[in-house]
Enzyme design. Structure first.
Site, short mmCIF file in Angstrom:
data_model
loop_
_atom_site.label_atom_id
_atom_site.label_comp_id
_atom_site.label_asym_id
_atom_site.label_seq_id
_atom_site.Cartn_x
_atom_site.Cartn_y
_atom_site.Cartn_z
N GLY A 163 38.23 33.22 32.38
CA GLY A 163 37.96 34.23 33.66
C GLY A 163 38.75 35.44 33.24
O GLY A 163 39.77 35.52 32.75
N SER A 164 38.08 36.20 34.33
CA SER A 164 38.91 37.54 34.92
C SER A 164 40.10 37.60 34.46
O SER A 164 40.99 38.49 34.60
CB SER A 164 38.05 38.91 35.24
OG SER A 164 37.10 38.79 35.36
N ASP A 277 29.78 37.10 42.74
CA ASP A 277 29.78 36.82 41.45
C ASP A 277 28.83 35.73 40.71
O ASP A 277 29.28 35.10 40.33
CB ASP A 277 31.12 37.41 40.25
CG ASP A 277 31.61 37.54 39.18
OD1 ASP A 277 30.41 38.14 38.20
OD2 ASP A 277 32.51 37.21 38.09
#
Length: 441
Positions: A163-164, A277
């Site tokens: 992920g980020s 998100d």
């Protein structure tokens, strides 16, 4: 700060503002401060000061708010403190008598208080033991060495997602327990904050449709969360992998699970939580195909009455509410918008960033036009509906209701969107109606 207030502060002749409140200061307030001709604000509340409050200079203008909650200050009656004793001799006679009288009383109070503390502590320990035993994933201490051993030194063969702000690895502890380890990449700006936010959010929330944190491991150059392992992966995998497929009822159940989690986050706590998100890759499925909302790295805790805040945190394009992308405005309604988009995606098997959605065409407009034209079958995932099925019309009616709800959730105007309480009720009614109609066909 602790200790006495220095006499030398009286030499700061241009001092206008002096706030020493909420410290551990002791001793007296220096008389030298009376010489501060420009002193407009003074506050020594919540300390352990004693003795006479100065009365000269600007001290004649200060109120009781400047001297609250100290050990033994005395002075003028207007300051709501006891008057100062003029002679020390009478006081010296009274003090021994008070000590003689009060000592046994204080000792008795202390003994009773200790008894109650011990009783309360035993009850608390019992309650914690019961809670831990009833939870399949009690909090436990896991060292960094154990995580290295469990994940084979975070090898690529154990990598299950990225992920980020980090990567997720599958692992197995020595007792045979399967875990997921989310290791934060500390290089990107915001990674530390992401770790802290996720810990803060998950610390106080418990719901069957939210991912559970088993432990955390942190030092100067390593931060990781140990999570409940979800053997069936993400909703994204089940929607777009050729080897996996969810039937109609399974998809509806997954979205009811997600709606239940969001309803709890938005309305089930005194402090609402916004996920910020929401997307299929953040919806994980356990061995029974029950959905769990995960990845709270950019979530927001909204204080009482503060249902809208502004932020520069970035969510995922396509699922991001318009007011979030343009003005950084975060609210529970933003999650509702993302849920509406994901609801469309789950039953159309089309991502909002598909190449076909360019220019003025979007997933939302594509679905809306199909609803308006009565051609809803043309946008539904072909794996869900076959023209020869005996329950074709039942599914058509059901998916039409689902996508209509998705359109209400993803309205461009935040005020016109439904809330998660109503959305959850609607989805459950759709399921009940679907099962009843299937039984009749």
């Amino acid at each position: 700060m602790q200790g006495p207030i220095p006499q030398s502060l009286g030499n700061s002749i241009n001092l206008e503002f002096l706030d020493l409140s909420s410290n551990n200061l002791s001793g007296v307030i220096p008389k030298s401060l009376e010489a501060l001709r420009y002193l407009q604000y003074f506050n020594v509340s919540f300390n352990r000061l004693q003795g006479e409050i100065p009365s000269g200079g600007h001290f004649a203008d200060f109120t009781t708010k400047s001297f609250l909650h100290n050990d033994a200050l005395c002075g003028a009656p207007r300051l709501q403190v006891p008057p100062c004793k003029a002679h020390g001799r009478s006081r010296s006679k009274i003090v021994p008598k008070l000590i003689y009288i009060l000592t046994p009383i204080v000792l008795a109070i202390v003994i009773v208080a200790l008894i109650f503390v011990l009783i309360g502590r035993n009850k608390k320990i019992k309650l914690q033991t019961q809670d831990d035993s009833s939870s399949p994933f009690p909090w436990r201490r896991i060292s960094c060495e154990e995580l290295l051993r469990a994940t084979k030194a975070f090898s690529e063969t154990n990598l299950i997602g990225m992920g980020s702000y980090g990567s997720v690895y599958k692992g197995m502890l020595l007792d045979g327990m399967s875990i997921a380890v989310k290791v934060f990449n500390l290089q990107p700006e915001g990674a530390f904050k992401s770790f802290d936010v996720e810990c803060e959010v998950m610390r106080n929330i418990r719901h069957r449709n939210l991912i559970k944190i088993i432990s955390s491991c942190t030092n100067l150059d390593f931060k990781a969360l140990v999570l409940e392992y979800m053997p069936n992966g993400s909703l994204e995998k089940w929607l777009y992998s050729h080897n996996y497929c969810l039937d109609f009822l399974q998809r509806l159940d997954v979205m009811i699970d997600v709606a239940s989690a969001l309803e709890y986050l938005h309305h089930g706590n005194t402090t609402p939580t916004v996920h910020c998100d929401l997307k299929p890759s953040n919806i994980l499925l356990d061995e029974d195909m029950v959905a769990h909302v995960a990845d709270f790295g950019i979530a927001k805790l909204l204080s009482d009455g503060d249902l809208i805040v502004q932020t520069m945190t970035l969510a995922t394009i396509g699922y991001m509410a318009p007011e979030y992308g343009t003005g950084g405005i975060v609210s529970t309604r933003g999650d509702v918008y993302s849920f509406g988009i994901m609801l469309m995606e789950t039953f159309t098997r089309k991502k909002p960033a598909e190449e076909m959605f360019a220019g003025e065409m979007s997933l939302k407009r594509w679905v809306n036009e199909a609803l308006m034209d009565g051609s809803i079958v043309g946008v539904v995932d072909c794996n869900l509906m076959g023209g020869e099925e005996k329950d074709f019309s039942v599914k058509e009616q059901c998916v039409s209701s689902i996508l209509s709800l998705a359109m209400e959730c993803s309205n461009d105007s935040p005020e016109k969107r439904t809330n998660m309480e109503d959305a959850l009720v609607r989805l459950k009614k759709i399921k009940v109606s679907f099962l009843a109609d299937i039984g009749r066909t």
